[in-house]
Design an enzyme around this catalytic site. Structure first.
Site, short mmCIF file in Angstrom:
data_model
loop_
_atom_site.label_atom_id
_atom_site.label_comp_id
_atom_site.label_asym_id
_atom_site.label_seq_id
_atom_site.Cartn_x
_atom_site.Cartn_y
_atom_site.Cartn_z
N CYS A 1 53.96 7.81 9.01
CA CYS A 1 53.57 6.40 8.89
C CYS A 1 53.01 5.86 10.20
O CYS A 1 52.12 5.00 10.19
CB CYS A 1 54.76 5.56 8.44
SG CYS A 1 55.31 5.86 6.75
N LEU B 1 59.08 10.22 3.71
CA LEU B 1 58.31 10.88 4.76
C LEU B 1 58.10 9.86 5.87
O LEU B 1 57.20 9.03 5.83
CB LEU B 1 56.98 11.37 4.20
CG LEU B 1 56.18 12.36 5.05
CD1 LEU B 1 57.04 13.55 5.47
CD2 LEU B 1 54.96 12.85 4.29
N HIS B 2 58.95 9.92 6.89
CA HIS B 2 59.05 8.84 7.87
C HIS B 2 57.91 8.81 8.89
O HIS B 2 57.11 7.87 8.95
CB HIS B 2 60.37 8.96 8.63
CG HIS B 2 61.59 9.00 7.77
ND1 HIS B 2 62.12 7.87 7.17
CD2 HIS B 2 62.39 10.03 7.39
CE1 HIS B 2 63.20 8.21 6.48
NE2 HIS B 2 63.38 9.50 6.60
N ASP B 3 57.85 9.84 9.74
CA ASP B 3 57.04 9.76 10.96
C ASP B 3 55.53 9.68 10.75
O ASP B 3 54.84 9.04 11.55
CB ASP B 3 57.37 10.95 11.87
CG ASP B 3 58.78 10.86 12.42
OD1 ASP B 3 59.28 9.73 12.60
OD2 ASP B 3 59.40 11.91 12.68
N THR C 1 59.40 3.42 5.34
CA THR C 1 59.36 4.87 5.11
C THR C 1 60.11 5.29 3.86
O THR C 1 59.78 6.31 3.25
CB THR C 1 59.91 5.62 6.33
OG1 THR C 1 61.30 5.31 6.52
CG2 THR C 1 59.15 5.23 7.59
#
Length: 313
Positions: free
Chosen positions: A246, A242-244, A196
């Site tokens: 993914c 931008l983590h989630d 991420t």
């Protein structure tokens, strides 16, 4: 036409959680059976409300949203208002939700949904602490072999941690729940910070969301404009990670990611490294492989997918 993949999204919105939910609701390849909220980025009373706000923004007031655990299994709750603002969704001015919160507890909903579907056909997508999932596994152990897989955002190895030097936020908030999940035998795909942190929401990429000119596009740009300010200052990059999203992008286009299968263990004893995901990347132990750990991402393809799909809402 291939049947849509059935998923449940477990989440603690959070601006990046919100973008992940929007991506899922914009994608006909996914059949979102429901959204379960957990305490994490902000307390449960806000995360369940934020999930409903995002559903209404996406034009899906019919979505089932269930509130779950209001605190970790063992430890006190740690939240992240310093990143996400007091509401958890600071940035856009989203109205209070009108759609109802479902009466059933999130853990009950997860257990009942898994037991009601054919084994292997339901995927859990986890965007926050793993408290709800661990509680479901403990309450009804029969669900473990029936879950088709868990795709999670959490942990880190080469990138270290983002809430402590050793631990990523989602795992650190409830390390004991993460330990239950990684020991469960359920197939896991893990999106750690190592992936991420390569998905950077640069000014141009945020601008592409704004240029959609839709309520969803404008709200996404405003959400990221707020939350990314913290990460850009922290990491010194041209954009925050931008983590989630993914997690959802992997279900839609798995070729965007690359990694390997290995063992992941969670530290639950040491205060110094509490919540650290100890990833046996080089296979130096004989501990059984329990997760497919991603390390690489095609970031251009990822943001192209995000922009195209959000443009549909």
């Amino acid at each position: 036409m291939q049947q849509a993949r059935k998923i449940i999204i477990d989440t603690d919105p959070g601006q990046d959680d919100a973008v992940a939910i929007l991506l899922a609701l914009a994608s006909p390849e996914l059949d979102v059976l429901g959204i379960t909220a957990v305490a994490g980025n902000v307390p449960l009373g806000l995360t369940e409300k934020n999930a409903r706000k995002i559903c209404e923004l996406a034009g899906r007031p019919d979505m089932k949203v269930h509130a779950g655990a209001g605190r970790p299994l063992v430890r006190d709750l740690v939240t992240a208002e310093h990143v996400h603002g007091k509401s958890g969704l600071d940035g856009p001015d989203l109205p209070e939700p009108e759609m109802p919160l479902m009466q059933a507890h999130a853990v009950d909903f997860i257990v009942e949904a898994v037991m009601a579907h054919e084994p292997g056909t339901l995927t859990l997508c986890t965007l926050g602490p793993l408290t709800n999932i661990a509680l479901a596994l403990v309450r009804e152990p029969r669900i473990a072999p029936r879950i088709g897989g868990i795709v999670m955002m959490g942990g880190g190895f080469f990138e270290g941690g983002n809430i402590t030097p050793a631990a990523e936020f989602n795992i650190h908030v409830d390390p004991h729940a993460a330990d239950v999940v990684f020991r469960s035998g359920v197939p896991i795909v893990m999106m750690p910070l190592d992936v991420t942190h390569k998905a950077l929401a640069t000014r141009a990429r945020v601008g592409a969301f704004r240029d959609l000119g839709t309520p969803v596009g404008l709200a996404t740009a405003e959400m990221l404009g707020f939350s990314e300010r913290f990460d850009k200052e922290k990491y010194g990059n041209e954009g925050g990670p931008l983590h989630d999203p993914c997690v959802i992008a992997y279900l839609l286009q798995p070729a965007l990611f690359a990694g390997r299968t290995c063992n992941v263990s969670v530290e639950t004893a040491s205060e110094l490294t509490m919540g650290m995901t100890v990833i046996d990347w080089w296979h130096v132990t004989k501990r059984p492989h329990n997760a497919q750990v991603m390390r690489e991402i095609d970031d251009e393809g990822f943001f192209a997918l995000l922009t195209e799909r959000l443009g549909r809402l």
